[in-house]
Scaffold this motif. Structure first.
Motif, PDB file in Angstrom:
ATOM      1  N   HIS A  53       0.831  -1.205   0.000  1.00  0.00           N
ATOM      2  CA  HIS A  53       0.000   0.000   0.000  1.00  0.00           C
ATOM      3  C   HIS A  53       0.866   1.255   0.000  1.00  0.00           C
ATOM      4  O   HIS A  53       0.549   2.248  -0.666  1.00  0.00           O
ATOM      5  CB  HIS A  53      -0.926   0.002   1.224  1.00  0.00           C
ATOM      6  CG  HIS A  53      -2.216  -0.718   1.004  1.00  0.00           C
ATOM      7  ND1 HIS A  53      -3.244  -0.197   0.238  1.00  0.00           N
ATOM      8  CD2 HIS A  53      -2.662  -1.923   1.442  1.00  0.00           C
ATOM      9  CE1 HIS A  53      -4.258  -1.049   0.223  1.00  0.00           C
ATOM     10  NE2 HIS A  53      -3.934  -2.102   0.943  1.00  0.00           N
ATOM     11  N   MET A 108       1.473   4.455  -3.153  1.00  0.00           N
ATOM     12  CA  MET A 108       1.173   5.873  -2.992  1.00  0.00           C
ATOM     13  C   MET A 108       2.378   6.736  -2.658  1.00  0.00           C
ATOM     14  O   MET A 108       2.270   7.954  -2.568  1.00  0.00           O
ATOM     15  CB  MET A 108       0.123   6.054  -1.888  1.00  0.00           C
ATOM     16  CG  MET A 108       0.492   5.480  -0.516  1.00  0.00           C
ATOM     17  SD  MET A 108       1.607   6.448   0.540  1.00  0.00           S
ATOM     18  CE  MET A 108       0.498   7.764   1.038  1.00  0.00           C
ATOM     19  N   THR A 159      -3.656   8.270   8.181  1.00  0.00           N
ATOM     20  CA  THR A 159      -4.106   6.913   7.869  1.00  0.00           C
ATOM     21  C   THR A 159      -4.484   6.161   9.136  1.00  0.00           C
ATOM     22  O   THR A 159      -5.488   5.430   9.171  1.00  0.00           O
ATOM     23  CB  THR A 159      -3.012   6.149   7.100  1.00  0.00           C
ATOM     24  OG1 THR A 159      -2.718   6.837   5.888  1.00  0.00           O
ATOM     25  CG2 THR A 159      -3.453   4.729   6.764  1.00  0.00           C
ATOM     26  N   VAL A 161      -6.225   4.648   2.922  1.00  0.00           N
ATOM     27  CA  VAL A 161      -4.881   5.219   2.949  1.00  0.00           C
ATOM     28  C   VAL A 161      -4.974   6.711   2.669  1.00  0.00           C
ATOM     29  O   VAL A 161      -5.542   7.131   1.662  1.00  0.00           O
ATOM     30  CB  VAL A 161      -3.960   4.548   1.909  1.00  0.00           C
ATOM     31  CG1 VAL A 161      -2.579   5.200   1.916  1.00  0.00           C
ATOM     32  CG2 VAL A 161      -3.847   3.057   2.199  1.00  0.00           C
ATOM     33  N   ASN A 165      -5.129   3.347  -3.859  1.00  0.00           N
ATOM     34  CA  ASN A 165      -5.170   2.272  -2.876  1.00  0.00           C
ATOM     35  C   ASN A 165      -6.540   1.604  -2.817  1.00  0.00           C
ATOM     36  O   ASN A 165      -6.656   0.453  -2.403  1.00  0.00           O
ATOM     37  CB  ASN A 165      -4.775   2.808  -1.505  1.00  0.00           C
ATOM     38  CG  ASN A 165      -3.322   3.269  -1.484  1.00  0.00           C
ATOM     39  OD1 ASN A 165      -3.030   4.416  -1.800  1.00  0.00           O
ATOM     40  ND2 ASN A 165      -2.408   2.368  -1.144  1.00  0.00           N
ATOM     41  N   LEU A 169      -6.233  -1.013  -5.246  1.00  0.00           N
ATOM     42  CA  LEU A 169      -5.369  -2.075  -4.738  1.00  0.00           C
ATOM     43  C   LEU A 169      -6.161  -3.042  -3.857  1.00  0.00           C
ATOM     44  O   LEU A 169      -5.954  -4.257  -3.912  1.00  0.00           O
ATOM     45  CB  LEU A 169      -4.225  -1.447  -3.939  1.00  0.00           C
ATOM     46  CG  LEU A 169      -3.099  -2.376  -3.482  1.00  0.00           C
ATOM     47  CD1 LEU A 169      -2.494  -3.111  -4.662  1.00  0.00           C
ATOM     48  CD2 LEU A 169      -2.028  -1.569  -2.744  1.00  0.00           C
ATOM     49  N   VAL A 176      -3.495  -1.991   6.440  1.00  0.00           N
ATOM     50  CA  VAL A 176      -3.189  -0.599   6.138  1.00  0.00           C
ATOM     51  C   VAL A 176      -2.548   0.087   7.346  1.00  0.00           C
ATOM     52  O   VAL A 176      -1.698   0.974   7.192  1.00  0.00           O
ATOM     53  CB  VAL A 176      -4.465   0.140   5.680  1.00  0.00           C
ATOM     54  CG1 VAL A 176      -4.229   1.641   5.543  1.00  0.00           C
ATOM     55  CG2 VAL A 176      -4.946  -0.430   4.346  1.00  0.00           C
TER      56      VAL A 176
END
Length: 477
Positions: free
Chosen positions: A31, A35, A79, A96, A329, A332, A344
């Motif tokens: 993750h 990003m 996050t 995220v 994300n 993802l 995460v």
């Protein structure tokens, strides 16, 4: 990726499920890789717009490192607000957070060429805008009607269109090189570094799978960095100098750049908060549909908006930039099928550790601007594509075509020709020449006040005499 080796289908759809650490840690880092570049790029762009020097010997070097450091640290903190939650703040979903590109058209005019002195007003706007953003959590469900795909798609497309210029300038050698009239600006060597990044990124994205495909932009930058090193665009001595000048560990400083109330900054950040909030609503819905096969609850949407706003305000206190949920994300999660918020959380902890170690930022800072330009061209092009994808949901009748045409023409026109409003007061001039805000406001207002159906004769001239064609069709179709 085999779901059976991670958990049962029912477990994979549960946000509270935790896979074995041997699986959870790689998934969490995945993750972050997806990003990472997008998260630190806005800080580098804002620093460049402010006129910070890009060399390791520049007096602004510590400020560049600090802004990169805060981008990583508070993306991780924001996050955690989403995944771990504090009271009603956070959605308790695998969301995220990262530094938002959407605010760049507001931030760049605010700091343009003014150096560190411009940052007090910038961060004043970030903090107040973040608090306002959090307050939208109370009404977010009631204002979504004012931001249909016609408006949000236009805004996202405008963001990408306005920023592609930045990517081209970076690939050619950077704004400082252009302003100084450097002979190497736009040289084949500069462009070759950017093209290496673009080619490698496209190759990995479309001809590989798994982690290689997901991390295509990051790996493209790594290859481009190696190419630049071989071509003498960055020296081993410069890397060593950056590494040695950066501390091993450093804590953030509250109000490092001060706090100043600027009407232009506050209005700009508050208005953009509407768009960012709706983007987060879309991301939350995408996560629950793609990962759990259900619609998002009101509590999840409200909690996510609170976390968005408070995460932004907290970042502003310590020198970070506005945060928002990261759409890449969301994709993802749909791809891996793992809905666990704890995965995460692991990624957030990794970001926080990176943010507390300035040496990570020091290495990022040694990336030549031309190499970064290759990655930025890809990313901003994807922003435009995302906006066009959102616009595909619009019913392209005459009414919507008129709204889109007028909003785009005035917004983009003022951004391209800022002297057209040079007699306005400074605060209003900054907002108008951002291009994004006048376009968004026009689209919102026109969408609310214009009747759903316009008479044919009202749009014959605007549509170029093609009013007789089918709705949404273009000339020649």
């Amino acid at each position: 990726m085999s779901h059976g080796s991670i958990g049962t289908p029912q477990q994979l759809r549960d946000p509270n499920y935790t896979p074995a650490l041997s699986r959870a840690i790689p998934l969490g880092i995945q993750h972050v890789l997806a990003m990472f570049v997008s998260n630190v790029t806005p800080a580098i762009i804002v620093a460049g717009a402010a006129g910070f020097g890009f060399g390791s010997n520049s007096p602004d070097f510590p400020e560049l490192l600090y802004m990169i450091q805060m981008s990583m640290l508070f993306a991780g903190v924001a996050t955690l607000l989403q995944t771990v939650t504090i009271g009603s703040v956070g959605a308790a979903l695998p969301i995220v957070q990262g530094t938002s590109f959407a605010f760049l058209p507001i931030m760049i005019p605010l700091v343009a060429g003014r150096g560190v002195d411009a940052l007090a007003a910038l961060y004043g706007g970030v903090i107040i805008g973040g608090i306002f953003h959090a307050a939208l959590g109370l009404v977010i469900g009631k204002i979504r009607f004012a931001l249909p795909p016609l408006v949000t798609g236009l805004v996202v497309t405008m963001i990408g269109l306005m920023l592609v210029k930045v990517g081209i300038q970076y690939a050619a050698g950077g704004v400082p090189a252009k302003m100084s009239g450097a002979a190497e600006y736009g040289s084949l060597l500069n462009w070759s570094a950017a093209l290496v990044v673009i080619v490698v990124t496209l190759g990995l994205k479309f001809f590989t799978r798994g982690m290689l495909s997901i991390s295509a932009v990051l790996l493209g930058l790594v290859v481009g960095y190696g190419y630049a090193l071989m071509m003498g665009m960055v020296s081993v001595e410069a890397i060593g100098s950056s590494w040695s000048r950066a501390a091993v560990f450093a804590l953030p400083m509250p109000f490092k750049y001060g706090f100043e109330f600027s009407l232009a900054a506050v209005l700009g950040f508050c208005l953009m908060a509407f768009v960012s909030a709706v983007e987060t609503v879309g991301d939350v819905s995408g996560i629950t549909r793609g990962g759990a096969g259900r619609e998002a609850t009101d509590a999840e949407i409200t909690g996510a908006t609170y976390a968005d706003g408070f995460g932004t305000a907290l970042a502003g206190v310590f020198g970070g930039l506005p945060n928002t949920s990261f759409s890449q994300n969301v994709g993802l999660i749909a791809m891996t099928g793992v809905m666990s918020r704890h995965v995460v959380t692991i990624g957030a902890i990794f970001l926080i550790i990176c943010g507390l170690v300035p040496k990570v930022g020091a290495i990022i800072r040694t990336i030549p601007i031309e190499v970064l330009g290759g990655g930025v061209i890809v990313m901003f092009g994807m922003v435009v594509a995302a906006g066009i994808s959102m616009l595909s949901d619009v019913d392209w009748n005459r009414r919507n075509m008129v709204i889109f045409a007028i909003s785009l023409s005035i917004g983009l026109g003022l951004q391209l020709e800022p002297d057209a409003v040079k007699h306005l007061p400074d605060s209003l001039r900054i907002l108008m020449t951002s291009g994004l805000l006048p376009a968004a406001l026009l689209a919102i207002v026109l969408n609310l006040v214009l009747p759903q159906e316009l008479p044919d004769e009202a749009t014959d001239e605007v549509s170029g005499g093609h009013a007789g064609q089918g709705e949404g069709s273009l000339p020649g179709e």
